[in-house]
Design a protein around this motif. Structure first.
Motif, PDB file in Angstrom:
ATOM      1  N   ARG A  90     -31.786  -3.051  28.836  1.00 20.38           N
ATOM      2  CA  ARG A  90     -31.925  -3.487  27.456  1.00 20.38           C
ATOM      3  C   ARG A  90     -31.715  -4.993  27.344  1.00 20.38           C
ATOM      4  N   ARG A 108     -31.029  -8.295  24.232  1.00 17.99           N
ATOM      5  CA  ARG A 108     -30.672  -8.635  22.855  1.00 17.99           C
ATOM      6  C   ARG A 108     -30.744 -10.141  22.686  1.00 17.99           C
ATOM      7  N   GLU A 112     -30.468 -13.313  19.661  1.00 18.95           N
ATOM      8  CA  GLU A 112     -30.124 -13.673  18.289  1.00 18.95           C
ATOM      9  C   GLU A 112     -30.326 -15.168  18.094  1.00 18.95           C
ATOM     10  N   PHE A 157     -33.307  -9.667  17.742  1.00 17.37           N
ATOM     11  CA  PHE A 157     -34.137  -8.553  18.191  1.00 17.37           C
ATOM     12  C   PHE A 157     -33.469  -7.902  19.393  1.00 17.37           C
ATOM     13  N   ASP A 158     -33.689  -6.601  19.537  1.00 20.41           N
ATOM     14  CA  ASP A 158     -33.215  -5.896  20.717  1.00 20.41           C
ATOM     15  C   ASP A 158     -34.287  -4.905  21.149  1.00 20.41           C
ATOM     16  N   GLU A 211     -39.505  -3.793  20.922  1.00 21.25           N
ATOM     17  CA  GLU A 211     -38.842  -4.861  20.171  1.00 21.25           C
ATOM     18  C   GLU A 211     -38.486  -4.342  18.783  1.00 21.25           C
ATOM     19  N   HIS A 212     -37.199  -4.435  18.449  1.00 23.31           N
ATOM     20  CA  HIS A 212     -36.694  -3.947  17.167  1.00 23.31           C
ATOM     21  C   HIS A 212     -35.853  -5.038  16.527  1.00 23.31           C
ATOM     22  N   THR A 266     -32.859  -6.331  14.944  1.00 19.04           N
ATOM     23  CA  THR A 266     -31.478  -5.852  14.958  1.00 19.04           C
ATOM     24  C   THR A 266     -30.916  -5.689  13.539  1.00 19.04           C
ATOM     25  N   GLY A 267     -30.259  -4.563  13.348  1.00 18.76           N
ATOM     26  CA  GLY A 267     -29.582  -4.340  12.079  1.00 18.76           C
ATOM     27  C   GLY A 267     -30.485  -3.878  10.954  1.00 18.76           C
ATOM     28  N   SER A 292     -39.979  -0.192  15.654  1.00 23.43           N
ATOM     29  CA  SER A 292     -40.139  -1.081  16.806  1.00 23.43           C
ATOM     30  C   SER A 292     -41.616  -1.352  17.081  1.00 23.43           C
TER      31      SER A 292
END
Length: 326
Positions: A228, A230, A232, A246-247, A263-264, A266-267, A272
């Motif tokens: 994975r 991540r 920011e 994104f994570d 790609e999602h 985050t929060g 995705s």
């Protein structure tokens, strides 16, 4: 786009695709009879082809496979029936298993490619003839028309060479359909370094900074399949905006040419996307091709409206500077 006409004839049991290229017949012939060049365009976006054997003789065979963004492999074979270089090439095109054995329950077709000189270059006519109406309907339902059209439309960059095709044009965005967008950018640097710059946090942090006035505050990457990542970003003092990131997960990794990730944002509960990164080197330059699959047209349009292209161009320009210093 090079493809000018696509015709399906249910009575004649044929699919005919016509395309025009500003290149001589001999150059088209070379692209279709050299497996390394074929690999650069024959698979449609998201399904690049790999030719594992290529015996260009009458009765000889070629074997190839296409790999989906999620790693599924689809095998096929060509049996060369007629070779009349540089005017025409006819093959028996069959679905196969991983050993190259033809699948009896899938359609086999005869594909004839004709290369005709024109005043501006070459007209390519590809006629695929099927044994029955059911066979034709089956491959049409599988997306053969769209897939073959998109594959042939990629040939122009092979004929031109990467620098002529993309140098100086910056980050280019093409909308392929309601869910797919293709982004290309030529980077002046070798493929190995461009690959590392997409995989190693210490390099990513130097160029993937977002728009001016922002900084990358988190960069965690496990590039192995199943790993994975991540990212920011946060605004610098004096810049308006809120932290975002994104994570996602790595689904496919074929160093140094291809990496597929989700790609999602985050929060959020936004769906995705699927990001299919492909790298191709020629003459010391590397073409980055990023194929993005969105869940729907609305998400695609929302993301494109954010100014994503400008931000990517700023980052890619930084990338060239980073590579020059490595």
């Amino acid at each position: 786009m090079p493809v000018t006409d696509v015709t399906t004839d249910a009575e004649a049991l044929t699919l005919t695709i016509t395309a025009e290229f500003p290149a001589p017949v001999e150059r088209l012939w070379e692209a279709f009879t050299d497996p390394r060049q074929l690999e650069r365009f024959w698979g449609p976006p998201g399904y690049p082809a790999t030719f594992t054997s290529f015996d260009l003789t009458v009765g000889g065979r070629a074997r190839y496979l296409m790999t989906s963004p999620r790693g599924e492999k689809y095998h096929a074979t060509w049996e060369f029936l007629e070779i009349d270089g540089p005017r025409s090439l006819a093959v028996l095109d069959s679905f196969a298993d991983e050993t190259g054995k033809v699948l009896d329950d899938m359609p086999t077709s005869r594909m004839t490619m004709t290369f005709e000189p024109t005043s501006s270059g070459t007209r390519l006519e590809t006629v695929t003839r099927f044994t029955s109406a059911d066979a034709l309907e089956q491959v049409v339902a599988m997306g053969m028309v769209e897939g073959t059209t998109m594959a042939i439309n990629q040939l122009d960059r092979v004929l031109q060479g990467l620098r002529e095709y993309a140098a100086g044009k910056g980050t280019q965005v093409e909308i392929l359909d309601d869910r797919h967008v293709r982004i290309t950018r030529l980077i002046d640097g070798p493929i190995d370094l461009v690959w590392r710059a997409h995989q190693e946090p210490e390099l990513l942090e130097k160029w993937m900074l977002g728009p001016d006035g922002w900084r990358m505050s988190v960069c965690e990457v496990d590039p192995a399949v199943g790993g994975r990542y991540r990212y920011e970003w946060e605004p610098l003092e004096g810049t308006e905006g809120r932290r975002f990131g994104f994570d996602g997960e790595t689904l496919l990794s074929e160093a140094p040419r291809r990496a597929v990730t989700t790609e999602h944002m985050t929060g959020t509960d936004y769906p995705s996307t699927l990001n299919d990164l492909n790298l191709e080197e020629e003459d010391g330059a590397t073409l980055i091709t990023l194929l993005i699959e969105y869940p729907d047209k609305e998400t695609r349009d929302m993301v494109l409206a954010t100014g994503m292209t400008d931000g990517m161009e700023t980052s890619y320009a930084r990338l060239e500077g980073v590579l020059a210093a490595v």
